[in-house]
Scaffold this active site. Structure first.
Site, short mmCIF file in Angstrom:
data_model
loop_
_atom_site.label_atom_id
_atom_site.label_comp_id
_atom_site.label_asym_id
_atom_site.label_seq_id
_atom_site.Cartn_x
_atom_site.Cartn_y
_atom_site.Cartn_z
N HIS A 169 -2.58 10.10 -0.92
CA HIS A 169 -2.67 8.78 -1.59
C HIS A 169 -2.72 9.03 -3.17
CE1 HIS A 169 -3.61 5.73 1.11
NE2 HIS A 169 -4.18 6.55 2.07
N ASP A 198 3.84 -13.45 12.33
CA ASP A 198 2.59 -14.24 11.90
C ASP A 198 1.44 -12.89 11.97
OD1 ASP A 198 0.15 -15.09 11.50
OD2 ASP A 198 0.19 -16.93 12.90
N GLU A 230 0.77 -1.31 0.12
CA GLU A 230 0.23 -0.21 0.22
C GLU A 230 0.72 1.12 0.01
OE1 GLU A 230 -3.45 2.31 2.66
OE2 GLU A 230 -3.13 -0.21 2.81
N LYS A 284 -7.60 -0.09 10.92
CA LYS A 284 -7.19 -0.72 10.16
C LYS A 284 -5.90 0.15 9.52
CE LYS A 284 -6.29 -1.02 5.39
NZ LYS A 284 -5.72 -0.09 4.61
#
Length: 417
Positions: A374, A276, A82, A260
């Protein structure tokens, strides 16, 4: 003394960036070659990591800069697909430096294994019976992993819980195991298996599930930071950030996206170090809802001086021993870049990255909006896809943003011109 702040790092070539990181982290030639070589994970090694292997999948490895944690400078490797994640973390860390960066503490490396006991009528009575046999339970567990015990780890305590399900009440025994510098899944699962017959014997019940919990509530990592109001653009911006946090903490729809963003940074470091990601993500989101309502993993408040102060508290079952951390050559290089000696230090870093990532996102939302950064990086990706390179890449990106026309066809037309 090492310093993780750089000016114009992004303007350097990939080779020049790697040289700077190599000097900071005292990387050996083998680490440098590992990072440079996309084929470093040979197909035989990959075939032994998972089933049905047909190839390998490569993701970008970047580094976040400017981090000072507990008075020590770090360059932090991050693996993510991302755009803007690495830059955002670096920018937030720079904002925090003037007030000392990030300060952390943690609760240690206790993992929990669950042993489910069913077919019991007198669950309250049996719960007490299990506690009476705590010493025998711990002895059986520790006999299963003498090496862990030798180094100071092993099973340390138990909890016995009564679970009221729709169909029946049953008991769950929690084995609390200090896994030291390992994530610990194999160790605690083996102990749960080993002690199951004894628990059946003393309870008269039937043991079914015997497995670790990824809700590592006794492996919590906390980080705090302070950002001067002047660095943010004034007290009004501080107020906006605090308001945005309150929104996230009150509304699960907003909290989901808020958290998130935190995991953007956390998962990138977890992946880079061969840990993990799914265990960390499930534990984090479960912890966010542990009160019965899904909330923010961070807090943001204004102090008496009008400055912004923030905290994070999050379970992080990460390790330096075993798993992909020891198998994957790039993960080993990432650990070398960090220079960490214990799993606790690694967890402290990861929690601080999560807090920084959240600061960057919430600041953007409260001021210019999240899309500005972005879209700039999205435009770059589009221009690269069109075939732009070097100076023409920067010109095409700038033109697409100016014209508010960011798409592949327009990028190709600009490139042809």
């Amino acid at each position: 003394m090492k310093n993780s702040t750089y000016s114009g790092f992004y303007k350097l070539s990939v080779e020049e960036r790697l040289k700077e990181v190599a000097e900071f982290a005292n990387l050996e030639d083998k680490h440098i070659k590992t990072i440079q070589n996309p084929e470093v994970l040979d197909i035989e090694k990959a075939d032994n990591m998972i089933e049905n292997v047909i190839g390998r999948f490569t993701l970008p490895l970047g580094v976040a800069l400017n981090f000072m944690i507990n008075g020590k400078d770090y360059i932090i490797p991050m693996v993510t697909e991302e755009a803007s994640v690495v830059a955002a973390a670096s920018n937030a860390a720079k904002l925090a430096r003037d007030s000392g960066g990030f300060y952390t503490n943690n609760t240690g490396s206790i993992m929990i294994a669950q042993v489910q006991v069913t077919d019991i009528l007198d669950v309250d009575y049996t719960r007490i019976v299990i506690y009476e046999h705590k010493d025998e339970i711990l002895k059986i567990c520790n006999e299963k992993d003498p090496v862990l015990v030798k180094y100071g780890g092993g099973a340390k305590d138990i909890d016995v819980r009564i679970i009221n399900s729709k169909d029946e009440d049953f008991i769950v025994v929690h084995l609390k195991v200090n896994t030291l510098d390992a994530m610990g899944a194999n160790a605690v699962n083996s102990m749960a298996e080993a002690v199951a017959p004894f628990i059946e014997k003393i309870t008269g019940g039937k043991v079914y599930l015997r497995i670790l919990s990824n809700l590592a509530v006794e492996r919590l990592f906390r980080s705090r930071t302070k950002v001067k109001k002047e660095a943010l653009g004034g007290e009004e911006v501080v107020d906006k950030i605090v308001s945005a946090y309150k929104f996230a903490n009150a509304d699960p729809f907003r909290a989901t996206t808020h958290n998130k963003g935190i995991m953007n940074g956390i998962s990138a470091v977890v992946l880079a170090t061969g840990n993990d990601t799914r265990a960390i993500e499930s534990g984090a989101h479960s912890y966010a809802a542990i009160s019965g309502k899904y909330k923010s993993l961070t807090t943001w408040q204004k102090d008496k001086d009008g400055d912004l102060v923030g905290t994070i508290e999050i379970p992080l079952a990460v390790g330096l021993v075993g798993g992909a951390t020891k198998i994957h050559p790039v993960a080993q290089a990432a650990i070398k870049i960090l220079g960490v000696k214990t799993a606790g230090e690694l967890g402290d870093i990861i929690a601080s990255v999560g807090l920084a990532q959240n600061l960057a996102a919430i600041k953007a939302l409260a001021t210019e909006g999240i899309q500005r950064g972005h879209m700039s990086l999205h435009a770059k990706n589009i221009a690269v896809t069109a075939g732009a390179k070097g100076e023409e890449l920067d010109r095409i990106v700038k033109k697409m943003i100016e014209d508010k026309n960011i798409n592949l066809d327009y990028a190709k037309s600009l490139l042809n011109k």
